[in-house]
Design a protein around this motif. Structure first.
Motif, short mmCIF file in Angstrom:
data_model
loop_
_atom_site.label_atom_id
_atom_site.label_comp_id
_atom_site.label_asym_id
_atom_site.label_seq_id
_atom_site.Cartn_x
_atom_site.Cartn_y
_atom_site.Cartn_z
N GLN A 105 0.69 -1.27 -0.16
CA GLN A 105 -0.01 -0.23 0.01
C GLN A 105 0.93 1.22 -0.16
N VAL A 106 2.10 1.33 0.89
CA VAL A 106 2.77 2.51 0.96
C VAL A 106 3.49 2.64 -0.54
N GLN A 107 3.73 1.41 -1.12
CA GLN A 107 4.36 1.62 -2.81
C GLN A 107 3.38 2.35 -3.44
N LYS A 132 1.42 6.83 -6.86
CA LYS A 132 0.49 7.72 -7.00
C LYS A 132 0.82 9.20 -6.90
N ALA A 133 1.30 9.35 -5.72
CA ALA A 133 1.72 10.80 -5.32
C ALA A 133 3.00 11.50 -6.24
N ILE A 134 3.96 10.47 -6.45
CA ILE A 134 4.74 11.09 -7.61
C ILE A 134 4.18 11.25 -8.96
#
Length: 163
Positions: free
Chosen positions: A9-11, A16-18
């Motif tokens: 999930q972190v990945q 998505k943020a990047i």
């Protein structure tokens, strides 16, 4: 919002943020190392992960070259099939007015071309992996042979050069 996220999930969230960041800004190696450090990843683990990523990147590029090579071989095979069989059908039509005997090489060779197409575009098999490894070894041998030939040629030219 959950209080905890698993690694996957972190990945996904960070990817998505990047991606939403918009303007593509490359990060320096030091910036990436600092991000890893902020996430609690040791320098040793970061270095190992970076080496694995680099090795995988090289292999991915080699696979693209290998796939291109296989597709070119298939295309050449298909072109030969089309040209030869067009010639045979032409001869058959000129000599007998219909397609009689030319159908046999057309169908037989056509089966071989179909199997070749399947083998070319099937990349999730043990046979594909075996062929890739064999091709990779052959490429490395060719590179070494070229380097040796270049060095020997340079030395010979140096020795034989008039003074």
């Amino acid at each position: 919002m959950p209080d905890f996220y698993n690694e996957e999930q972190v990945q996904q969230i960070l990817q998505k943020a990047i991606a939403r960041k918009g303007a593509r800004q490359d990060l320096t190696r030091e910036q990436v190392r600092e991000i890893a450090s902020d996430l609690g990843i040791s320098d040793a683990d970061f270095a190992i992960a970076e080496q694995e990523w680099l090795a995988q990147s090289v292999q991915d590029r080699e696979r693209v070259v290998f796939d291109t090579y296989r597709k070119k071989k298939f295309r050449d095979h298909a072109i030969k099939y089309a040209l030869v069989n067009a010639f045979l059908i032409g001869i058959n039509l000129l000599t007998s007015g219909n397609i009689s005997w030319a159908i046999y090489p057309l169908l037989g060779w056509g089966l071989a071309v179909a199997l070749d197409a399947w083998a070319t575009y099937q990349t999730d098999s043990a046979e594909y992996e075996k062929q890739f490894q064999q091709w990779s070894r052959q490429q490395k041998r060719s590179l070494i042979a070229t380097q040796i030939t270049d060095k020997v040629t340079a030395k010979l030219e140096e020795w034989l050069k008039p003074q």
